[in-house]
Design a protein around this motif. Structure first.
Motif, PDB file in Angstrom:
ATOM      1  N   PHE A 149     -28.879 -40.537  11.959  1.00 42.83           N
ATOM      2  CA  PHE A 149     -29.169 -41.968  12.081  1.00 42.83           C
ATOM      3  C   PHE A 149     -29.045 -42.699  10.740  1.00 42.83           C
ATOM      4  N   LYS A 150     -29.561 -42.102   9.667  1.00 37.27           N
ATOM      5  CA  LYS A 150     -29.508 -42.774   8.359  1.00 37.27           C
ATOM      6  C   LYS A 150     -28.070 -42.945   7.875  1.00 37.27           C
ATOM      7  N   PHE A 151     -27.217 -41.976   8.206  1.00 38.17           N
ATOM      8  CA  PHE A 151     -25.798 -42.120   7.851  1.00 38.17           C
ATOM      9  C   PHE A 151     -25.121 -43.140   8.752  1.00 38.17           C
ATOM     10  N   ALA A 152     -25.572 -43.199  10.009  1.00 36.94           N
ATOM     11  CA  ALA A 152     -24.999 -44.156  10.956  1.00 36.94           C
ATOM     12  C   ALA A 152     -25.283 -45.581  10.514  1.00 36.94           C
ATOM     13  N   ILE A 153     -26.467 -45.817   9.947  1.00 38.87           N
ATOM     14  CA  ILE A 153     -26.803 -47.167   9.473  1.00 38.87           C
ATOM     15  C   ILE A 153     -25.806 -47.620   8.412  1.00 38.87           C
ATOM     16  N   ILE A 154     -25.532 -46.738   7.455  1.00 42.99           N
ATOM     17  CA  ILE A 154     -24.581 -47.077   6.385  1.00 42.99           C
ATOM     18  C   ILE A 154     -23.199 -47.315   6.968  1.00 42.99           C
ATOM     19  N   PHE A 155     -22.757 -46.430   7.848  1.00 47.02           N
ATOM     20  CA  PHE A 155     -21.422 -46.553   8.450  1.00 47.02           C
ATOM     21  C   PHE A 155     -21.297 -47.844   9.250  1.00 47.02           C
ATOM     22  N   ILE A 156     -22.335 -48.198  10.006  1.00 46.69           N
ATOM     23  CA  ILE A 156     -22.301 -49.395  10.845  1.00 46.69           C
ATOM     24  C   ILE A 156     -22.172 -50.646   9.993  1.00 46.69           C
ATOM     25  N   PHE A 157     -22.937 -50.733   8.897  1.00 39.06           N
ATOM     26  CA  PHE A 157     -22.868 -51.927   8.056  1.00 39.06           C
ATOM     27  C   PHE A 157     -21.543 -51.992   7.293  1.00 39.06           C
ATOM     28  N   VAL A 158     -20.997 -50.844   6.912  1.00 33.86           N
ATOM     29  CA  VAL A 158     -19.678 -50.832   6.271  1.00 33.86           C
ATOM     30  C   VAL A 158     -18.617 -51.285   7.258  1.00 33.86           C
ATOM     31  N   LEU A 159     -18.685 -50.775   8.500  1.00 36.44           N
ATOM     32  CA  LEU A 159     -17.736 -51.173   9.543  1.00 36.44           C
ATOM     33  C   LEU A 159     -17.835 -52.664   9.824  1.00 36.44           C
ATOM     34  N   ALA A 160     -19.055 -53.170   9.907  1.00 39.02           N
ATOM     35  CA  ALA A 160     -19.255 -54.602  10.153  1.00 39.02           C
ATOM     36  C   ALA A 160     -18.690 -55.444   9.016  1.00 39.02           C
ATOM     37  N   ALA A 161     -18.846 -54.960   7.794  1.00 36.55           N
ATOM     38  CA  ALA A 161     -18.320 -55.689   6.638  1.00 36.55           C
ATOM     39  C   ALA A 161     -16.794 -55.735   6.654  1.00 36.55           C
ATOM     40  N   ILE A 162     -16.161 -54.670   7.164  1.00 40.07           N
ATOM     41  CA  ILE A 162     -14.698 -54.610   7.208  1.00 40.07           C
ATOM     42  C   ILE A 162     -14.143 -55.496   8.318  1.00 40.07           C
ATOM     43  N   LEU A 163     -14.794 -55.480   9.479  1.00 43.03           N
ATOM     44  CA  LEU A 163     -14.248 -56.154  10.658  1.00 43.03           C
ATOM     45  C   LEU A 163     -14.595 -57.633  10.741  1.00 43.03           C
ATOM     46  N   THR A 164     -15.670 -58.047  10.092  1.00 43.32           N
ATOM     47  CA  THR A 164     -16.104 -59.438  10.208  1.00 43.32           C
ATOM     48  C   THR A 164     -15.718 -60.229   8.967  1.00 43.32           C
ATOM     49  N   PRO A 165     -15.840 -61.568   9.033  1.00 42.34           N
ATOM     50  CA  PRO A 165     -15.568 -62.394   7.857  1.00 42.34           C
ATOM     51  C   PRO A 165     -16.539 -62.051   6.721  1.00 42.34           C
ATOM     52  N   PRO A 166     -16.185 -62.425   5.495  1.00 41.04           N
ATOM     53  CA  PRO A 166     -17.018 -62.065   4.337  1.00 41.04           C
ATOM     54  C   PRO A 166     -18.270 -62.933   4.216  1.00 41.04           C
ATOM     55  N   ASP A 167     -19.086 -62.934   5.265  1.00 44.29           N
ATOM     56  CA  ASP A 167     -20.375 -63.616   5.167  1.00 44.29           C
ATOM     57  C   ASP A 167     -21.425 -62.742   5.834  1.00 44.29           C
ATOM     58  N   LEU A 215     -24.019 -63.397   7.714  1.00 44.99           N
ATOM     59  CA  LEU A 215     -24.389 -63.718   9.091  1.00 44.99           C
ATOM     60  C   LEU A 215     -23.507 -62.983  10.095  1.00 44.99           C
ATOM     61  N   SER A 216     -22.202 -63.046   9.899  1.00 44.06           N
ATOM     62  CA  SER A 216     -21.275 -62.383  10.820  1.00 44.06           C
ATOM     63  C   SER A 216     -21.449 -60.868  10.802  1.00 44.06           C
ATOM     64  N   GLN A 217     -21.715 -60.320   9.620  1.00 36.95           N
ATOM     65  CA  GLN A 217     -21.914 -58.876   9.515  1.00 36.95           C
ATOM     66  C   GLN A 217     -23.145 -58.439  10.303  1.00 36.95           C
ATOM     67  N   PHE A 218     -24.221 -59.208  10.221  1.00 41.20           N
ATOM     68  CA  PHE A 218     -25.421 -58.865  10.974  1.00 41.20           C
ATOM     69  C   PHE A 218     -25.214 -59.055  12.471  1.00 41.20           C
ATOM     70  N   LEU A 219     -24.391 -60.014  12.865  1.00 37.71           N
ATOM     71  CA  LEU A 219     -24.117 -60.232  14.282  1.00 37.71           C
ATOM     72  C   LEU A 219     -23.395 -59.038  14.906  1.00 37.71           C
ATOM     73  N   MET A 220     -22.657 -58.279  14.098  1.00 39.07           N
ATOM     74  CA  MET A 220     -22.037 -57.069  14.607  1.00 39.07           C
ATOM     75  C   MET A 220     -22.925 -55.850  14.386  1.00 39.07           C
ATOM     76  N   ALA A 221     -23.587 -55.769  13.246  1.00 41.44           N
ATOM     77  CA  ALA A 221     -24.357 -54.575  12.904  1.00 41.44           C
ATOM     78  C   ALA A 221     -25.587 -54.399  13.794  1.00 41.44           C
ATOM     79  N   ILE A 222     -26.296 -55.474  14.089  1.00 41.59           N
ATOM     80  CA  ILE A 222     -27.525 -55.360  14.871  1.00 41.59           C
ATOM     81  C   ILE A 222     -27.266 -54.830  16.287  1.00 41.59           C
TER      82      ILE A 222
END
Length: 251
Positions: free
Chosen positions: A190-208, A210-217
């Motif tokens: 799970f702890k590794f998944a958290i890092i991977f999810i936020f990295v994935l969200a940062a790559i796929l979403t615009p550089p802000d 708000l958008s990263q959290f909208l995908m990560a959550i």
């Protein structure tokens, strides 16, 4: 060695041919309705622009035509999803047991359903919030004139990203079903998944943020659901539990 791989290569070739044919048919059908589909794709952006879709422009000679191609290919891909999932299952099926092979219909149905759920979440939740923030930021100083070609590319990237991300419960179910993971496996990572999810969200979403959290959550919530699914399908058994089961079976 090549002879051993030859049947698998032939199976892969056959599955790819079926996928390509399905994409070709759905692409041609979608191209006929590309203007209607594009109106639907532009709607989240137009709702936050001062003059609606009048602010959406193109600046290159062939941009409108190639945008129509992108629109038709994206919608064709969505319509061809059941065939794609069916062919993916057909490729991996030879390595499964007979009872596992019968899961093809649930795999196709739920795979398609969760992909569309991801697209729906992106379209109705993430896009209005994200576009509203990005377009209105600095609107007192600048006039937003988005290029249609860039917007469609951005739109399809996010839709596919959210759709693939929402496949997590489906993947967890079938990996647990064939015994490759348990609920403990997902908890341990799970702890590794958290890092991977936020990295994935940062790559796929615009550089802000708000958008990263909208995908990560939603992805974190889906990961939690996947743990519950794995626990229901293939719960972790300690050595004591296995020993008790052996004693019961002996008696």
């Amino acid at each position: 060695m090549f002879e051993d791989l030859k049947p698998h290569i032939q199976d892969l070739r056959r599955c790819l041919i079926h996928i390509v044919l399905a994409l070709l048919v759905t692409f041609l059908a979608s191209f006929y309705f590309w203007e209607i589909i594009l109106e639907w794709m532009i709607a989240p952006l137009a709702s936050v622009l001062p003059n609606g879709r009048e602010n959406v422009i193109f600046t290159q000679v062939g941009e409108a035509f190639f945008t129509a191609i992108k629109v038709a290919f994206f919608s064709g891909f969505i319509f061809a999803l059941p065939v794609i999932f069916w062919q993916v299952w057909a490729f991996v099926a030879p390595g499964l047991y007979e009872n596992e092979k019968r899961l093809v219909i649930p795999f196709v149905i739920f795979g398609t359903f969760f992909f569309l759920c991801g697209c729906a979440f992106a379209y109705y939740v993430a896009f209005p919030i994200g576009f509203g923030y990005l377009i209105n930021f600095g609107s007192q100083l600048f006039t937003a004139l988005p290029k249609i070609g860039e917007y469609v590319g951005f739109f399809t990237k996010l839709m596919v990203g959210f759709g693939v991300s929402f496949e997590l419960p489906v993947i967890a179910f079938f990996l647990a079903k064939i015994g490759l993971i348990t609920d403990k496996t997902l908890k341990d990572y799970f702890k590794f998944a958290i890092i991977f999810i936020f990295v994935l969200a940062a790559i796929l979403t615009p550089p802000d943020v708000l958008s990263q959290f909208l995908m990560a959550i939603p992805l974190l919530l889906l990961y939690g659901i996947s743990i519950l699914i794995a626990k229901a399908v293939n719960p972790y058994k300690s050595q004591d539990d296995e020993a008790d089961e052996e004693i019961k079976s002996d008696t």
